[in-house]
Design an enzyme around this catalytic site. Structure first.
Site, PDB file in Angstrom:
ATOM      1  N   ASN A   1       0.863  -1.177   0.000  1.00  0.00           N
ATOM      2  CA  ASN A   1       0.000   0.000   0.000  1.00  0.00           C
ATOM      3  C   ASN A   1       0.901   1.228   0.000  1.00  0.00           C
ATOM      4  O   ASN A   1       1.500   1.552   1.006  1.00  0.00           O
ATOM      5  CB  ASN A   1      -0.890  -0.042   1.261  1.00  0.00           C
ATOM      6  CG  ASN A   1      -1.726   1.211   1.431  1.00  0.00           C
ATOM      7  OD1 ASN A   1      -1.761   2.077   0.550  1.00  0.00           O
ATOM      8  ND2 ASN A   1      -2.405   1.320   2.567  1.00  0.00           N
TER       9      ASN A   1
ATOM     10  N   LYS B   1       0.109   4.234  -0.158  1.00  0.00           N
ATOM     11  CA  LYS B   1      -0.522   5.395   0.503  1.00  0.00           C
ATOM     12  C   LYS B   1      -0.336   6.652  -0.362  1.00  0.00           C
ATOM     13  O   LYS B   1      -0.350   6.548  -1.588  1.00  0.00           O
ATOM     14  CB  LYS B   1       0.026   5.556   1.918  1.00  0.00           C
ATOM     15  CG  LYS B   1      -0.137   4.250   2.730  1.00  0.00           C
ATOM     16  CD  LYS B   1       0.076   4.408   4.198  1.00  0.00           C
ATOM     17  CE  LYS B   1      -0.142   3.047   4.885  1.00  0.00           C
ATOM     18  NZ  LYS B   1       0.012   3.105   6.327  1.00  0.00           N
TER      19      LYS B   1
ATOM     20  N   HIS C   1      -9.426   1.009   4.904  1.00  0.00           N
ATOM     21  CA  HIS C   1      -8.160   1.156   5.635  1.00  0.00           C
ATOM     22  C   HIS C   1      -8.396   2.060   6.853  1.00  0.00           C
ATOM     23  O   HIS C   1      -9.192   3.005   6.786  1.00  0.00           O
ATOM     24  CB  HIS C   1      -7.097   1.758   4.716  1.00  0.00           C
ATOM     25  CG  HIS C   1      -5.722   1.701   5.300  1.00  0.00           C
ATOM     26  ND1 HIS C   1      -5.290   2.599   6.250  1.00  0.00           N
ATOM     27  CD2 HIS C   1      -4.709   0.827   5.110  1.00  0.00           C
ATOM     28  CE1 HIS C   1      -4.049   2.274   6.598  1.00  0.00           C
ATOM     29  NE2 HIS C   1      -3.677   1.197   5.922  1.00  0.00           N
TER      30      HIS C   1
ATOM     31  N   GLU D   1      -6.790   4.413   7.990  1.00  0.00           N
ATOM     32  CA  GLU D   1      -6.565   5.847   7.719  1.00  0.00           C
ATOM     33  C   GLU D   1      -7.791   6.461   7.040  1.00  0.00           C
ATOM     34  O   GLU D   1      -8.103   7.631   7.258  1.00  0.00           O
ATOM     35  CB  GLU D   1      -5.290   6.015   6.870  1.00  0.00           C
ATOM     36  CG  GLU D   1      -4.045   5.750   7.718  1.00  0.00           C
ATOM     37  CD  GLU D   1      -2.857   5.171   6.958  1.00  0.00           C
ATOM     38  OE1 GLU D   1      -2.843   5.211   5.713  1.00  0.00           O
ATOM     39  OE2 GLU D   1      -1.933   4.661   7.636  1.00  0.00           O
TER      40      GLU D   1
ATOM     41  N   GLU E   1      -5.072  -5.167  10.477  1.00  0.00           N
ATOM     42  CA  GLU E   1      -4.051  -4.158  10.729  1.00  0.00           C
ATOM     43  C   GLU E   1      -4.340  -3.450  12.046  1.00  0.00           C
ATOM     44  O   GLU E   1      -5.141  -2.515  12.088  1.00  0.00           O
ATOM     45  CB  GLU E   1      -4.049  -3.115   9.602  1.00  0.00           C
ATOM     46  CG  GLU E   1      -3.792  -3.669   8.227  1.00  0.00           C
ATOM     47  CD  GLU E   1      -3.257  -2.599   7.266  1.00  0.00           C
ATOM     48  OE1 GLU E   1      -2.162  -2.784   6.759  1.00  0.00           O
ATOM     49  OE2 GLU E   1      -3.928  -1.567   7.084  1.00  0.00           O
TER      50      GLU E   1
ATOM     51  N   GLY F   1       2.704   2.179  10.921  1.00  0.00           N
ATOM     52  CA  GLY F   1       3.639   3.303  10.815  1.00  0.00           C
ATOM     53  C   GLY F   1       4.343   3.644  12.107  1.00  0.00           C
ATOM     54  O   GLY F   1       4.967   4.699  12.212  1.00  0.00           O
TER      55      GLY F   1
ATOM     56  N   SER G   1       3.716  -2.252  10.292  1.00  0.00           N
ATOM     57  CA  SER G   1       5.177  -2.296  10.468  1.00  0.00           C
ATOM     58  C   SER G   1       5.809  -3.623  10.051  1.00  0.00           C
ATOM     59  O   SER G   1       6.757  -4.081  10.675  1.00  0.00           O
ATOM     60  CB  SER G   1       5.546  -1.941  11.913  1.00  0.00           C
ATOM     61  OG  SER G   1       5.111  -0.632  12.228  1.00  0.00           O
TER      62      SER G   1
HETATM   63  P1  13P Z   1       3.177   0.321   7.789  1.00  0.00           P
HETATM   64  O1  13P Z   1       3.755  -0.931   7.172  1.00  0.00           O
HETATM   65  O2  13P Z   1       3.892   1.558   7.339  1.00  0.00           O
HETATM   66  O3  13P Z   1       3.037   0.205   9.258  1.00  0.00           O
HETATM   67  O4  13P Z   1       1.690   0.473   7.185  1.00  0.00           O
HETATM   68  C1  13P Z   1       0.830  -0.602   7.248  1.00  0.00           C
HETATM   69  C2  13P Z   1      -0.387  -0.261   6.488  1.00  0.00           C
HETATM   70  O5  13P Z   1      -1.169   0.583   6.892  1.00  0.00           O
HETATM   71  C3  13P Z   1      -0.626  -0.964   5.219  1.00  0.00           C
HETATM   72  O6  13P Z   1      -1.911  -0.728   4.742  1.00  0.00           O
END
Ligand code: 13P
Length: 254
Positions: A10, A12, A96, A98, A168, A174, A214
């Protein structure tokens, strides 16, 4: 039962079109030896068509990160499932954390989006996960079950079988803080049992449940080695071809 490992990246809100072109090319070149691991990359919508040109003849699949559930209409700034599909995407991330946190998405909108994605022949990657506060209050199972039941409301087994679920935990996204393999396995098993209850053994035994939060080359081995962890949804570590391809090669070796 051996399920295919599925590694998705992803991206982002990272990568301009020229950067996306470069990264997609590097990923494609570094994964030509991969045979048994499904690979999906999800660039920003602006780069979907560009990336598609690079990977269309490879085994790397293309996914979008979001879309709006209406087929078309006066929805300034938004994108339909048909548009995403016409850019070459065959997968789409839905719900997601976010999007839930910053753009008001709920289990209800996730449910609508799954419906539209399936109607348009897109494979949904549905994200669920608890916050730190929820984990500390010991309500992880309750929260994740509610998200899954809400997302799947009204879908029959044939529809549910088309989904990938991504667990997740929000506190691991992150942050560099990964769920322990035991924590991941416990929730993944709970999700699979819930799917078994809602549908049947066939759907439960075959559905892909990815872990996200992560994931890096240093921890991919132990996380992906868990019985019910069938892949990873990678954020930060997918923005560099080296680390993303390393995670893919670890999956392939298991
Ligand atoms: P990170 O791997 O940066 O923690 O992000 C995970 C994520 O949100 C994938 O959709």
């Amino acid at each position: 039962m051996a399920r295919l490992k599925v590694i998705a990246g992803n991206w982002k809100m990272f990568k301009t079109n020229s950067e996306a072109l470069q990264l997609a090319n590097q990923i494609k070149m570094k994964t030509t030896d991969i045979k048994n691991t499904k690979m999906i990359i999800c660039p920003p919508a602006t780069a979907l068509a560009v990336v598609n040109e690079v990977i269309k003849d490879s085994v790397v699949s293309l996914g979008a990160q979001n879309f709006y559930w209406e087929q078309e209409g006066a929805y300034t700034g938004d994108l339909s499932a048909g548009m995403i599909k016409s850019s070459g995407a065959t997968y789409v991330i839905i719900g997601h954390s976010e999007r839930r946190q910053y753009f008001g998405e709920t289990d209800e909108t996730v449910n609508k989006k799954i419906n539209t994605a399936l109607e348009n022949g897109l494979n949904p990657i549905v994200c669920v996960g608890e916050s730190l506060e929820e984990r500390e209050s010991n309500i992880t199972d309750k929260i994740v079950s509610k998200q899954i039941s809400g997302a799947l409301k009204g879908f029959n087994a044939a529809a549910a079988a088309k989904l990938i679920i991504a667990y997740e935990p929000i506190w691991a996204i992150g942050t560099g803080k990964t769920a322990t393999p035991e924590q991941a396995q416990e929730v993944h098993k709970m999700i699979r049992d819930l799917i078994r209850n809602l549908y049947d053994d066939d759907v439960a035994d075959n559905i892909i449940i990815q872990y996200g939060g992560s994931v890096k080359p240093e921890n991919a081995d132990i996380l992906l080695g868990q019985e019910d962890v069938d892949g990873a949804l990678v954020g930060g570590a997918c923005l560099k071809a080296d680390s993303f391809s390393e995670i893919i090669h670890i999956a392939e070796s298991l």
